[in-house]
Design an enzyme around this catalytic site. Structure first.
Site, PDB file in Angstrom:
ATOM      1  N   CYS A  42       0.824  -1.208   0.000  1.00  0.00           N
ATOM      2  CA  CYS A  42       0.000   0.000   0.000  1.00  0.00           C
ATOM      3  C   CYS A  42       0.858   1.258   0.000  1.00  0.00           C
ATOM      4  CB  CYS A  42      -0.919   0.008   1.210  1.00  0.00           C
ATOM      5  SG  CYS A  42      -1.826   1.552   1.416  1.00  0.00           S
TER       6      CYS A  42
ATOM      7  N   LYS B 134      -1.611   7.468  -5.820  1.00  0.00           N
ATOM      8  CA  LYS B 134      -2.334   8.729  -5.612  1.00  0.00           C
ATOM      9  C   LYS B 134      -1.458   9.919  -5.967  1.00  0.00           C
ATOM     10  CE  LYS B 134      -5.395   6.009  -4.518  1.00  0.00           C
ATOM     11  NZ  LYS B 134      -4.573   4.908  -5.020  1.00  0.00           N
TER      12      LYS B 134
ATOM     13  N   ILE C 140      -7.828  -0.645  -9.751  1.00  0.00           N
ATOM     14  CA  ILE C 140      -6.458  -0.465 -10.241  1.00  0.00           C
ATOM     15  C   ILE C 140      -6.459  -0.188 -11.734  1.00  0.00           C
ATOM     16  CG2 ILE C 140      -4.219  -1.596 -10.582  1.00  0.00           C
ATOM     17  CD1 ILE C 140      -4.751  -3.135  -7.980  1.00  0.00           C
TER      18      ILE C 140
ATOM     19  N   ALA D 240      -4.286  -6.110 -14.537  1.00  0.00           N
ATOM     20  CA  ALA D 240      -4.829  -5.592 -13.280  1.00  0.00           C
ATOM     21  C   ALA D 240      -6.108  -6.351 -12.945  1.00  0.00           C
ATOM     22  CB  ALA D 240      -5.108  -4.100 -13.406  1.00  0.00           C
TER      23      ALA D 240
ATOM     24  N   GLY E 265      -6.742  -8.320 -10.219  1.00  0.00           N
ATOM     25  CA  GLY E 265      -7.053  -8.640  -8.830  1.00  0.00           C
ATOM     26  C   GLY E 265      -5.840  -8.930  -7.985  1.00  0.00           C
TER      27      GLY E 265
ATOM     28  N   ALA F 254      -6.711  -1.557   2.103  1.00  0.00           N
ATOM     29  CA  ALA F 254      -5.771  -1.192   3.162  1.00  0.00           C
ATOM     30  C   ALA F 254      -6.493  -0.815   4.447  1.00  0.00           C
ATOM     31  CB  ALA F 254      -4.886  -0.036   2.696  1.00  0.00           C
TER      32      ALA F 254
ATOM     33  N   HIS G 286     -22.548  25.849   2.952  1.00  0.00           N
ATOM     34  CA  HIS G 286     -22.739  26.260   1.557  1.00  0.00           C
ATOM     35  C   HIS G 286     -21.701  27.303   1.176  1.00  0.00           C
ATOM     36  CE1 HIS G 286     -24.829  27.369  -2.143  1.00  0.00           C
ATOM     37  NE2 HIS G 286     -24.660  28.648  -1.798  1.00  0.00           N
TER      38      HIS G 286
END
Length: 462
Positions: free
Chosen positions: A41, A50, A182, A266, A268, A316, A441
């Protein structure tokens, strides 16, 4: 021979959390990790991806800056710097975990751990071997990407997500097999950096575990951005040639060949349960996962398993939550099991996707009579002002009691917005409590309030 109250095997987000909590509870604690602390991770998954996705988001702003009245006629892309920043972020956080180990007086033992008995772990580091004794053991050895049958990964033209984060340049053409989180994240990333992206999924929709309306909205946005999408499509073969890779696909009895520079598989995750001695000491496994009870105990009462090795959901934050439970229970404390009904799922492409609880299909199959509320971000002042009008919030309630059954969000910052619904679900909040709670708001979170109001015909701005 060193001996400890609790030894954690694996230093990922489940392992290091359980080690820290164990130490906080007064246990003499050790953690065994042969690689960098933080696991997949922190080093090769959640965190570095990220960082890459943030670079893609900034690039999108640069390319579309005219919409905001800012003209950037010329810009350069330093892809290697993008990758370097991602690696630097991971290294910094890994160092942070090392600091936390020292702060909590946790012994970090470098090496590969193998269970020799219910209380003995053999640790190998190169030519050095030692045996560690433990009263309690927490297995947190994590997971790895699933392999594609009959295909050999070379780390260059046929790759996993790990290699995808370390490429020298974006591929001219990339084919991604698997449209789970992923797959779609990397599809967004490489498309933004100029690659021709082909995304293949054997199920009928992208993100097949998400609510069908969410999946369709993501597919519309991806197609609009130029990503080539193949759903209900099987990959029959992947063949590496001298200069490219040939991917053979089948859909509705029709075959097609995609010639591509790079293939990213990708499809799994598999838990790392092999080679750690489970069979030798009698720890039960089932379909590639360690069998556990609600407190993450295995069939041997002093051995626990958390994270990817204990089966889905392979997330994670689930591993960390399980780590807390295992540490508390192993320390003899009363604790609550993980509530898997309130596990948030997050996908960090643009638009982002986040979900909680039951999909509409699953809720109907469970026999509920439903009230469903929706609110489009096109009606949100904050979304329009931010330049992110795509997507919507969909909330599913039980008609009889107003119980929150599920929430599904696609749009900017969806992965942050879902936390409100996670807490609401944990507190057994009803539609009315969400609907009458004042939301600042202008914020994106107003869409949650509006969706709750809409479920019972009270939305003001729809």
């Amino acid at each position: 021979m060193m001996s400890f109250d609790i030894v954690v095997l694996g230093g990922g987000p489940g392992g290091y959390v359980s080690a820290i909590r164990s130490a906080q509870l007064g246990n003499k604690t050790a953690i065994i990790e042969q690689d960098q602390l933080g696991g997949v991770c922190l080093n090769w998954g959640c965190i570095p991806t990220k960082a890459l996705l943030k670079s893609a988001e900034i690039l999108h702003y640069v390319k579309n800056s005219k919409e905001f009245g800012i003209h950037i006629p010329k810009y350069d892309i330093d892809f290697l710097q993008t990758v370097k920043r991602s690696r630097d972020v991971s290294r910094r956080l890994s160092k942070g975990i090392e600091f936390l180990m020292k702060k909590n007086k946790i012994k970090h033992i470098v090496g590969k751990g193998t269970l020799k008995s219910a209380s003995d772990i053999s640790v190998t580091n190169g030519t050095k071997k030692q045996t560690i004794k433990a009263k309690k053991i927490i297995i947190a050895t994590g997971g790895r990407p699933k392999e594609f049958p009959g295909v050999e990964f070379d780390g260059k033209s046929i790759i996993t997500s790990k290699e995808a984060m370390m490429l020298d340049s974006p591929p001219k053409k990339i084919t991604i097999i698997g449209a789970g989180p992923i797959g779609v994240e990397f599809a967004y990333f490489f498309n933004e950096f100029g690659s021709e992206v082909h995304l293949i999924e054997m199920m009928p929709n992208l993100l097949p575990n998400e609510d069908i309306e969410i999946s369709k909205e993501l597919e519309r946005n991806f197609k609009k951005s130029g990503i080539h999408i193949y759903t209900n499509t099987k990959v029959s073969s992947i063949k590496k040639l001298q200069k490219n890779v040939k991917v053979a696909i089948d859909k509705n009895k029709t075959s097609k060949i995609i010639n591509t520079n790079t293939v990213l598989v990708a499809t799994g995750v598999n838990g790392n349960i092999e080679g750690i001695g489970l069979e030798d000491i009698g720890v039960k496994t089932d379909r590639g996962s360690i069998v556990i009870n609600e407190f993450n105990e295995t069939c041997l009462s002093n051995i626990y398993a958390i994270g990817d090795v204990s089966g889905p959901p392979w997330l994670a934050h689930v591993a960390s939550a399980q780590g807390h439970v295992a540490a508390e229970h192993a320390s003899g404390n009363k604790t609550h099991p993980v509530d898997y009904r309130i596990v948030p799922g997050c996908t960090y492409c643009q638009p982002q996707v986040a979900s909680l609880g039951l999909t509409e299909k699953a809720a109907k199959a469970s026999g509920y009579k439903l009230k469903i509320g929706r609110f489009d971000f096109r009606g949100s002042g904050k979304a329009l002002a931010s330049g992110h009008p795509a997507g919507f919030v969909k909330i599913i309630f039980d008609e009889k009691y107003g119980e929150l059954l599920g929430c599904h969000i696609i749009g900017n910052d969806a992965t942050e917005l879902i936390a409100e619904l996670t807490l609401a679900k944990a507190l057994e909040t009803t539609w009315q409590e969400i609907a009458i709670t004042m939301h600042a708001h202008p914020t994106l979170s107003e869409a949650i309030m509006e969706a709750a109001q809409d479920a019972f015909g009270q939305s003001v701005h729809k």
